[in-house]
Scaffold this motif. Structure first.
Motif, mmCIF file in Angstrom:
data_model
loop_
_atom_site.group_PDB
_atom_site.id
_atom_site.type_symbol
_atom_site.label_atom_id
_atom_site.label_comp_id
_atom_site.label_asym_id
_atom_site.label_seq_id
_atom_site.Cartn_x
_atom_site.Cartn_y
_atom_site.Cartn_z
ATOM 1 N N ASP A 30 121.188 -19.821 79.310
ATOM 2 C CA ASP A 30 121.529 -20.117 77.919
ATOM 3 C C ASP A 30 121.957 -21.579 77.778
ATOM 4 O O ASP A 30 121.597 -22.250 76.815
ATOM 5 N N PHE A 31 122.719 -22.049 78.757
ATOM 6 C CA PHE A 31 123.141 -23.452 78.729
ATOM 7 C C PHE A 31 121.938 -24.381 78.910
ATOM 8 O O PHE A 31 121.854 -25.439 78.286
ATOM 9 N N GLY A 32 121.002 -23.977 79.753
ATOM 10 C CA GLY A 32 119.802 -24.783 79.945
ATOM 11 C C GLY A 32 118.962 -24.854 78.683
ATOM 12 O O GLY A 32 118.519 -25.930 78.275
ATOM 13 N N ARG A 33 118.745 -23.692 78.025
ATOM 14 C CA ARG A 33 117.975 -23.675 76.784
ATOM 15 C C ARG A 33 118.677 -24.455 75.675
ATOM 16 O O ARG A 33 118.017 -25.061 74.822
ATOM 17 N N SER A 34 119.996 -24.453 75.677
ATOM 18 C CA SER A 34 120.736 -25.142 74.611
ATOM 19 C C SER A 34 120.460 -26.640 74.586
ATOM 20 O O SER A 34 120.547 -27.266 73.534
ATOM 21 N N VAL A 172 122.106 -28.488 83.509
ATOM 22 C CA VAL A 172 121.156 -29.296 84.280
ATOM 23 C C VAL A 172 120.336 -28.422 85.219
ATOM 24 O O VAL A 172 119.121 -28.606 85.368
ATOM 25 N N LYS A 173 120.987 -27.453 85.844
ATOM 26 C CA LYS A 173 120.292 -26.598 86.820
ATOM 27 C C LYS A 173 119.213 -25.743 86.171
ATOM 28 O O LYS A 173 118.195 -25.427 86.799
ATOM 29 N N THR A 174 119.423 -25.339 84.932
ATOM 30 C CA THR A 174 118.473 -24.420 84.274
ATOM 31 C C THR A 174 117.710 -25.094 83.131
ATOM 32 O O THR A 174 117.096 -24.416 82.311
ATOM 33 N N LEU A 175 117.761 -26.406 83.078
ATOM 34 C CA LEU A 175 117.081 -27.165 82.022
ATOM 35 C C LEU A 175 115.572 -26.911 82.083
ATOM 36 O O LEU A 175 114.949 -27.111 83.132
ATOM 37 N N PRO A 176 114.946 -26.478 80.977
ATOM 38 C CA PRO A 176 113.481 -26.322 80.952
ATOM 39 C C PRO A 176 112.821 -27.709 80.934
ATOM 40 O O PRO A 176 112.695 -28.335 79.883
ATOM 41 N N GLU A 177 112.420 -28.180 82.085
ATOM 42 C CA GLU A 177 112.051 -29.589 82.246
ATOM 43 C C GLU A 177 110.827 -30.004 81.424
ATOM 44 O O GLU A 177 110.834 -31.056 80.794
#
Length: 244
Positions: A30-34, A172-177
């Protein structure tokens, strides 16, 4: 759809002091998608900043610029300004010592360097806003927060995050690059179309700050990301104001 709504509301809660409904239990993803909603949250901030300009179009530009500057800090709760102050203190006080630099970055107290940096950023914004308001360039003011938060995405995509824990670490770890990469290019492209002079100075500001981060701590933190937001916004406004 529910995931994206949660991500958007989470981005608002992380970047502003705007009240939002209670969120469900959050995961790292959720944090990555945000992060993909950071520029959109910037546009929301920009709209709020421009309300005084639309409501009082005949008011003195100095008064309006002061209102917008104060409102800017209030909407974000001084979150990114805190990064400016901590970064300046750490740059001066932690010179040559990585551990000391990190310790100062975490210190909530503001030193002389931090206070000077805060005044400098706010003064630059106020002066540039006065000029842009005088020339009725409201849309360029509205876009500034979006570009500033786009730099957070750019920083996370290009720079190692050097803290093992924290909210930014999960993002940062789950950021959709891949989507983040195209989003960054889109926002930069729009910025270049709106005012290439402001974009050039903003990108130069980002490059210099990132270079300092790599030299001093080997990457980025939440505080340095906040500093990128503030300096990016100020550089965008100043670059446009100098070209008028």
């Amino acid at each position: 759809m529910k995931q994206f709504t949660t991500a958007f509301l989470l981005a608002i809660s992380l970047l502003t002091r705007i009240p939002i409904p209670n969120l469900p239990t959050l995961s790292d993803s959720d944090f990555g998608r945000s992060t993909l909603f950071y520029p959109l949250v910037g546009l929301v901030i920009g709209v709020l900043l421009c309300l005084p300009l639309w409501l009082f179009p005949q008011a003195d530009p100095l008064v309006l610029a002061a209102l917008v500057t104060v409102l800017w800090a209030a909407i974000t709760g001084g979150l990114h300004l805190d990064g400016v102050a901590d970064g300046a203190d750490a740059w001066l006080g932690g010179f040559g010592d990585v551990e000391k630099t990190h310790r100062i970055l975490k210190d909530p107290l503001v030193g002389a360097a931090g206070a000077i940096a805060l005044v400098a950023v706010l003064l630059l914004k106020f002066a540039a806003l006065t000029v842009l308001i005088k020339y009725h360039l409201v849309w360029l003011i509205l876009f500034a927060p979006a570009l500033g938060r786009n730099f957070v995405l750019l920083l996370f995509l290009t720079t190692e995050y050097v803290r093992a824990s924290g909210l930014a670490s999960a993002a940062v770890k789950t950021l959709p690059e891949k989507p983040a990469f195209w989003l960054v290019l889109l926002v930069i492209g729009i910025a270049g179309w709106l005012a290439w002079q402001g974009l050039v100075l903003a990108l130069l500001s980002f490059w210099l700050l990132r270079r300092l981060m790599l030299q001093r701590i080997g990457g980025c933190t939440g505080d340095t990301a906040g500093a990128c937001v503030e300096f990016g916004e100020a550089a965008w406004l100043i670059g446009i104001a100098l070209s008028l």
